[in-house]
Design a protein around this motif. Structure first.
Motif, mmCIF file in Angstrom:
data_model
loop_
_atom_site.group_PDB
_atom_site.id
_atom_site.type_symbol
_atom_site.label_atom_id
_atom_site.label_comp_id
_atom_site.label_asym_id
_atom_site.label_seq_id
_atom_site.Cartn_x
_atom_site.Cartn_y
_atom_site.Cartn_z
ATOM 1 N N GLY A 133 0.822 -1.205 0.000
ATOM 2 C CA GLY A 133 0.000 0.000 0.000
ATOM 3 C C GLY A 133 0.850 1.247 0.000
ATOM 4 N N ASP A 134 1.938 1.217 0.785
ATOM 5 C CA ASP A 134 2.804 2.399 0.865
ATOM 6 C C ASP A 134 3.525 2.672 -0.445
ATOM 7 O OD1 ASP A 134 2.083 2.708 3.453
ATOM 8 O OD2 ASP A 134 3.860 1.753 4.318
ATOM 9 N N ASN A 135 3.807 1.616 -1.231
ATOM 10 C CA ASN A 135 4.566 1.782 -2.464
ATOM 11 C C ASN A 135 3.694 2.051 -3.686
ATOM 12 O OD1 ASN A 135 6.956 1.348 -1.105
ATOM 13 N ND2 ASN A 135 6.882 -0.868 -1.391
ATOM 14 N N SER A 136 2.408 2.051 -3.488
ATOM 15 C CA SER A 136 1.489 2.237 -4.614
ATOM 16 C C SER A 136 1.604 3.652 -5.165
ATOM 17 C CB SER A 136 0.052 1.967 -4.157
ATOM 18 O OG SER A 136 -0.847 2.292 -5.183
ATOM 19 N N THR A 137 1.510 3.791 -6.476
ATOM 20 C CA THR A 137 1.606 5.118 -7.090
ATOM 21 C C THR A 137 0.356 5.945 -6.808
ATOM 22 O OG1 THR A 137 0.727 4.180 -9.149
ATOM 23 C CG2 THR A 137 3.121 4.297 -8.913
ATOM 24 N N SER A 138 -0.773 5.289 -6.615
ATOM 25 C CA SER A 138 -1.999 6.008 -6.288
ATOM 26 C C SER A 138 -2.647 5.344 -5.086
ATOM 27 C CB SER A 138 -2.977 5.966 -7.469
ATOM 28 O OG SER A 138 -4.207 6.573 -7.112
ATOM 29 N N SER A 139 -2.878 6.127 -4.028
ATOM 30 C CA SER A 139 -3.428 5.546 -2.803
ATOM 31 C C SER A 139 -4.946 5.501 -2.816
ATOM 32 C CB SER A 139 -2.943 6.337 -1.590
ATOM 33 O OG SER A 139 -3.470 7.653 -1.619
ATOM 34 N N ILE A 140 -5.585 6.144 -3.802
ATOM 35 C CA ILE A 140 -7.054 6.186 -3.841
ATOM 36 C C ILE A 140 -7.578 5.640 -5.170
ATOM 37 C CG2 ILE A 140 -9.082 7.676 -3.769
ATOM 38 C CD1 ILE A 140 -7.564 9.564 -1.966
ATOM 39 N N ILE A 141 -8.509 4.696 -5.066
ATOM 40 C CA ILE A 141 -9.165 4.140 -6.246
ATOM 41 C C ILE A 141 -10.630 4.575 -6.188
ATOM 42 C CG2 ILE A 141 -9.632 2.031 -7.552
ATOM 43 C CD1 ILE A 141 -7.629 0.604 -5.751
ATOM 44 N N LYS A 142 -11.160 5.081 -7.309
ATOM 45 C CA LYS A 142 -12.534 5.576 -7.325
ATOM 46 C C LYS A 142 -13.416 4.752 -8.251
ATOM 47 C CE LYS A 142 -11.434 10.371 -6.137
ATOM 48 N NZ LYS A 142 -11.574 11.805 -6.525
ATOM 49 N N PHE A 143 -14.616 4.456 -7.756
ATOM 50 C CA PHE A 143 -15.646 3.763 -8.535
ATOM 51 C C PHE A 143 -16.967 4.489 -8.289
ATOM 52 C CE2 PHE A 143 -12.522 0.552 -7.302
ATOM 53 C CZ PHE A 143 -12.163 0.027 -8.532
ATOM 54 N N GLY A 144 -17.280 5.462 -9.153
ATOM 55 C CA GLY A 144 -18.514 6.216 -8.968
ATOM 56 C C GLY A 144 -18.488 6.966 -7.651
ATOM 57 N N SER A 145 -19.476 6.700 -6.787
ATOM 58 C CA SER A 145 -19.570 7.386 -5.497
ATOM 59 C C SER A 145 -18.726 6.721 -4.417
ATOM 60 C CB SER A 145 -21.030 7.434 -5.027
ATOM 61 O OG SER A 145 -21.535 6.120 -4.834
ATOM 62 N N ILE A 146 -18.020 5.637 -4.778
ATOM 63 C CA ILE A 146 -17.187 4.905 -3.832
ATOM 64 C C ILE A 146 -15.711 5.188 -4.104
ATOM 65 C CG2 ILE A 146 -16.475 2.618 -3.011
ATOM 66 C CD1 ILE A 146 -19.275 3.196 -2.191
ATOM 67 N N ALA A 147 -14.958 5.524 -3.071
ATOM 68 C CA ALA A 147 -13.513 5.706 -3.183
ATOM 69 C C ALA A 147 -12.835 4.844 -2.127
ATOM 70 C CB ALA A 147 -13.138 7.171 -2.992
ATOM 71 N N ILE A 148 -11.782 4.147 -2.515
ATOM 72 C CA ILE A 148 -11.045 3.277 -1.609
ATOM 73 C C ILE A 148 -9.672 3.903 -1.369
ATOM 74 C CG2 ILE A 148 -10.118 0.962 -1.250
ATOM 75 C CD1 ILE A 148 -12.173 -0.036 -3.320
ATOM 76 N N ASP A 149 -9.427 4.305 -0.131
ATOM 77 C CA ASP A 149 -8.161 4.931 0.242
ATOM 78 C C ASP A 149 -7.259 3.858 0.844
ATOM 79 O OD1 ASP A 149 -6.059 6.340 1.438
ATOM 80 O OD2 ASP A 149 -7.316 8.098 1.803
ATOM 81 N N LYS A 150 -6.298 3.358 0.050
ATOM 82 C CA LYS A 150 -5.434 2.255 0.476
ATOM 83 C C LYS A 150 -4.484 2.666 1.598
ATOM 84 C CE LYS A 150 -3.999 1.557 -3.746
ATOM 85 N NZ LYS A 150 -3.239 0.971 -4.885
ATOM 86 N N GLU A 151 -4.084 3.917 1.605
ATOM 87 C CA GLU A 151 -3.116 4.376 2.598
ATOM 88 C C GLU A 151 -3.738 4.503 3.982
ATOM 89 O OE1 GLU A 151 -0.624 8.428 3.263
ATOM 90 O OE2 GLU A 151 -0.390 7.466 1.314
ATOM 91 N N ARG A 152 -4.991 4.992 4.024
ATOM 92 C CA ARG A 152 -5.646 5.203 5.317
ATOM 93 C C ARG A 152 -6.580 4.065 5.698
ATOM 94 N NH1 ARG A 152 -8.703 10.475 5.920
ATOM 95 N NH2 ARG A 152 -9.467 10.056 3.802
ATOM 96 N N TYR A 153 -6.659 3.042 4.837
ATOM 97 C CA TYR A 153 -7.573 1.908 5.100
ATOM 98 C C TYR A 153 -8.998 2.414 5.320
ATOM 99 C CZ TYR A 153 -4.884 -2.411 5.261
ATOM 100 O OH TYR A 153 -4.183 -3.536 4.914
ATOM 101 N N LEU A 154 -9.433 3.308 4.430
ATOM 102 C CA LEU A 154 -10.766 3.886 4.524
ATOM 103 C C LEU A 154 -11.517 3.707 3.220
ATOM 104 C CD1 LEU A 154 -10.255 7.361 6.275
ATOM 105 C CD2 LEU A 154 -11.423 5.366 7.239
ATOM 106 N N VAL A 155 -12.831 3.629 3.323
ATOM 107 C CA VAL A 155 -13.690 3.664 2.148
ATOM 108 C C VAL A 155 -14.567 4.899 2.277
ATOM 109 C CG1 VAL A 155 -15.540 2.527 0.881
ATOM 110 C CG2 VAL A 155 -13.688 1.162 1.854
ATOM 111 N N ILE A 156 -14.597 5.721 1.232
ATOM 112 C CA ILE A 156 -15.442 6.921 1.242
ATOM 113 C C ILE A 156 -16.653 6.645 0.362
ATOM 114 C CG2 ILE A 156 -15.601 9.373 0.693
ATOM 115 C CD1 ILE A 156 -12.195 7.862 1.219
ATOM 116 N N LYS A 157 -17.819 6.697 0.956
ATOM 117 C CA LYS A 157 -19.074 6.484 0.242
ATOM 118 C C LYS A 157 -19.857 7.786 0.273
ATOM 119 C CE LYS A 157 -23.284 3.680 0.138
ATOM 120 N NZ LYS A 157 -24.100 2.671 0.856
ATOM 121 N N GLY A 158 -19.871 8.477 -0.851
ATOM 122 C CA GLY A 158 -20.485 9.802 -0.872
ATOM 123 C C GLY A 158 -19.671 10.743 -0.003
#
Length: 234
Positions: A133-158
């Motif tokens: 996760g730390d070595n990833s070039t992008s820490s956030i993956i987005k799918f519509g209203s869902i975002a996955i933050d790999k660095e903070r181990y969080l999912v943002i929904k809306g």
């Protein structure tokens, strides 16, 4: 990291088991603290700050399920590895444990060498996941209203931030890494729990159910008899 860098907390109301496990884990070089019930376990955990916690399920004052649930509510223990060690093999106790945020489930009796192997595999995999996760070039993956933050181990929904238990997050991360691809149950077991970890047959189903409850039923599709896939509709 060396074994001596890791701190392990054992929580069990049976003194003989605490002594036996503590002796064998210390013999491998790990730092070990013990507690005899859930209430004491939480207090020791706050001071000791362990990397991994082993909880018995059936304990006085506060059982293992409630203890795990309380620990996961505290920010400092959100990412700490938690495994249950218990003689109870019923599905419902495993499901309750995973619902509370446990990473693994180990049944008594267990041989010391097998236990040590399981603990090392859990710690190794956690380190590998963190490093990736730390070595990833992008820490956030987005799918519509869902975002996955790999660095903070969080999912943002809306506008809401969802802090998922470690294994739920890793399962979501695995499935979303290849949208529309069907991951077999074996691939999921190996990818999330590791090849050396043995978990119950319903483990994946429980974690999928929890993800659907939090993120909606339309993101993860069941492919009957095969496995699951992540649906990216955007």
């Amino acid at each position: 990291m060396e074994n001596s860098d890791y701190k392990i907390l054992l929580v069990d109301d049976e003194p003989d088991i605490l002594e036996f496990l503590s002796y064998n884990i210390k013999k491998e070089g790990f730092q070990v603290k013990t507690a005899s019930n859930g209430v004491e376990g939480i207090e020791v955990a706050k001071k000791f700050q362990p990397h991994l916690i082993i909880l018995d399920v059936m304990m006085p004052e506060m059982d293992g399920i409630e203890t795990c649930d309380n620990l996961r509510e505290m920010p400092e223990f959100k990412d700490v590895l938690i495994t249950f060690l218990t003689a109870r093999n019923e599905d419902y106790s495993q499901i309750a444990g995973f619902d509370a945020g446990a990473d693994d489930y180990i049944s008594k009796p267990i041989k010391p060498k097998v236990l040590i192997s399981r603990l090392k595999a859990m710690l190794k995999r956690a380190n590998r996941t963190k490093a990736n996760g730390d070595n990833s070039t992008s820490s956030i993956i987005k799918f519509g209203s869902i975002a996955i933050d790999k660095e903070r181990y969080l999912v943002i929904k809306g506008e809401d931030e969802l802090s998922l238990p470690r294994k739920e997050f890793e399962l979501l991360l695995l499935l979303s890494s290849r949208p529309q691809r069907v991951f077999t149950r074996e691939e999921i077991y190996n990818g999330v729990w590791g090849e050396n970890i043995i978990v119950g047959d319903r483990t994946i189903d429980v974690h999928i159910r929890k993800l659907r409850e939090k993120l909606g039923d339309n993101l993860i599709k069941t492919v009957k008899g095969v496995g699951y896939k992540f649906i990216d509709k955007d």
